[in-house]
Design an enzyme around this catalytic site. Sequence first.
Site, PDB file in Angstrom:
ATOM      1  N   LYS A  74       0.841  -1.199   0.000  1.00  0.00           N
ATOM      2  CA  LYS A  74       0.000   0.000   0.000  1.00  0.00           C
ATOM      3  C   LYS A  74       0.876   1.250   0.000  1.00  0.00           C
ATOM      4  O   LYS A  74       1.919   1.289   0.665  1.00  0.00           O
ATOM      5  CB  LYS A  74      -0.901  -0.029   1.238  1.00  0.00           C
ATOM      6  CG  LYS A  74      -1.956   1.080   1.291  1.00  0.00           C
ATOM      7  CD  LYS A  74      -2.864   0.886   2.511  1.00  0.00           C
ATOM      8  CE  LYS A  74      -3.939   1.951   2.613  1.00  0.00           C
ATOM      9  NZ  LYS A  74      -4.813   1.762   3.784  1.00  0.00           N
ATOM     10  N   SER A 149      -9.772   1.804   2.828  1.00  0.00           N
ATOM     11  CA  SER A 149      -8.891   2.536   1.945  1.00  0.00           C
ATOM     12  C   SER A 149      -7.880   1.686   1.186  1.00  0.00           C
ATOM     13  O   SER A 149      -7.387   2.105   0.143  1.00  0.00           O
ATOM     14  CB  SER A 149      -8.149   3.612   2.742  1.00  0.00           C
ATOM     15  OG  SER A 149      -7.316   3.017   3.719  1.00  0.00           O
ATOM     16  N   SER A 173      -9.900  -0.665   6.948  1.00  0.00           N
ATOM     17  CA  SER A 173      -9.306  -0.496   5.617  1.00  0.00           C
ATOM     18  C   SER A 173      -8.607  -1.708   5.032  1.00  0.00           C
ATOM     19  O   SER A 173      -8.270  -1.691   3.858  1.00  0.00           O
ATOM     20  CB  SER A 173      -8.332   0.674   5.617  1.00  0.00           C
ATOM     21  OG  SER A 173      -9.050   1.853   5.419  1.00  0.00           O
TER      22      SER A 173
END
Length: 481
Positions: A74, A149, A173
């Site tokens: 990420k 996210s 997330s």
Amino acid sequence: MAEEILKLSAVKLREEIQKGNITPTEVVETFAKRIDQVEEKVKAFVTLTVERAYEEAKNYDGKGKLAGIPIAVKDNILTYGVRTTCSSKMLENFVAPYDATVSEKLKKEGAILIGKTNMDEFAMGSSTEFSAFGATRNPWDLERVPGGSSGGSAAVVAALMSPISLGSDTGGSIRQPAAFCGVIGLKPTYGRVSRYGLVAFASSLDQIGPFGRYTEDVALLLEVISGHDPRDSTSAKKEVPAYTEEIRKPIKGLKAGIPKEIFELGLSGEVKEIFEKWVESLKAEGVEVETVELPMLKYAIPIYYIIATSEASSNLARYDGVRYGYRTPDYKDLQEMYTKTRDEGFGAEVKRRIMLGTFALSTGYYDAYYLKAKKIQRLLYEDFIKAFQKVDVILTPTTPTPAFRFGEKLQNPIDMYLSDIFTVSVNLATLPAVSVPIGLTKNNLPVGGQIIGRPWEESTILRVSRAWEEISNFSQWVPEL
Ligand code: GLN
């Protein structure tokens, strides 16, 4: 052959490499080709590091638990020498000057970074629609969001562009996008994994965690990234169990609790049906199921949005145009430089959070909002601990609905916030939880089930994941692209 490689678990892939049946260069090539084919549709990456991956594959020395295995990370986790943008204009050209502890650990175990994944700006959101670089699409239905996210990290695994990936989870997330994309995503106990080099959103809730399609891969990746780190004072001095061994223990006799509140908090018909069927299957495996009570659960969303925004408003004060990243090109004095930099560098959702947090922390409101939220957070934690005196794990759906359509929740922020209703409480209570695919809707959309454990009992929740994987064969549920 390529198809087979793409679908193998990281553990099996490593075995094949060790046996000499395939070289790391061929592995990188296979995934690079897949990325070429499908990334245009999915848009899961902010930065690809394929060239570098080939270099690393060439230097393969066989050492490490992940030797020769591609991984996507990420884009809020620092990777030395590679751009780390948090999907924000603020950090668009920010090249990480050092590695996060987890990135160091991946390198040490021989993993090969294949790219940095898209996310909601600064990890604030549930759909990746708040990325400054455009949204990621759900590989199961390109008209729908992948969740967020960590939407990019979930989508790359679902679309077979990488066998494993890392995300971060502050309020859901990792688990929510895992549910929307039909993969496994695990949020570790707070303090299990070092946050050093993770760009801070809400420091008391943030944790890095693994995504994969196989329980054994998630266990292995968790084993690699866990452990005390002197550079993160909130990381725990606790032995890291051999998760890859632990998951093999049977689940018969395990006690599972279902919070009665989840049915009162809004659950779509089909998700409810699939969830209930899942619970029945676990019962058939000898899991004893009972109802538990979490009376404070109904306050989880409001508490979360006070605590998370308060911490965010303080953490994001550092983006002032001086120390990192973006600075506005035109300004007449220092004050204007600050204001314009922040106005131009941050997107709407980030600004909304900074304003909410600043308000909650301001004199006169602090006691009414922040302090009150912290007190209820404690009560929520106690609810869980009480329930865990009776049961070993708690089961909920990961999300009240399957993946929603683009734009569906953009008009009303509260609506978006509610998609995390079952996940935020877990962060507030510091607990470990994993989302596993539990079924597909009639429209062929994945549904996730959440398994919550006692603090430090990642092994137990992974055991349930593994047993369910064996019954359902969910690792083979792959979208057509
Ligand atoms: N969707 C939640 C939020 O918007 C959780 C985000 C996260 O876990 N990073 O804050």
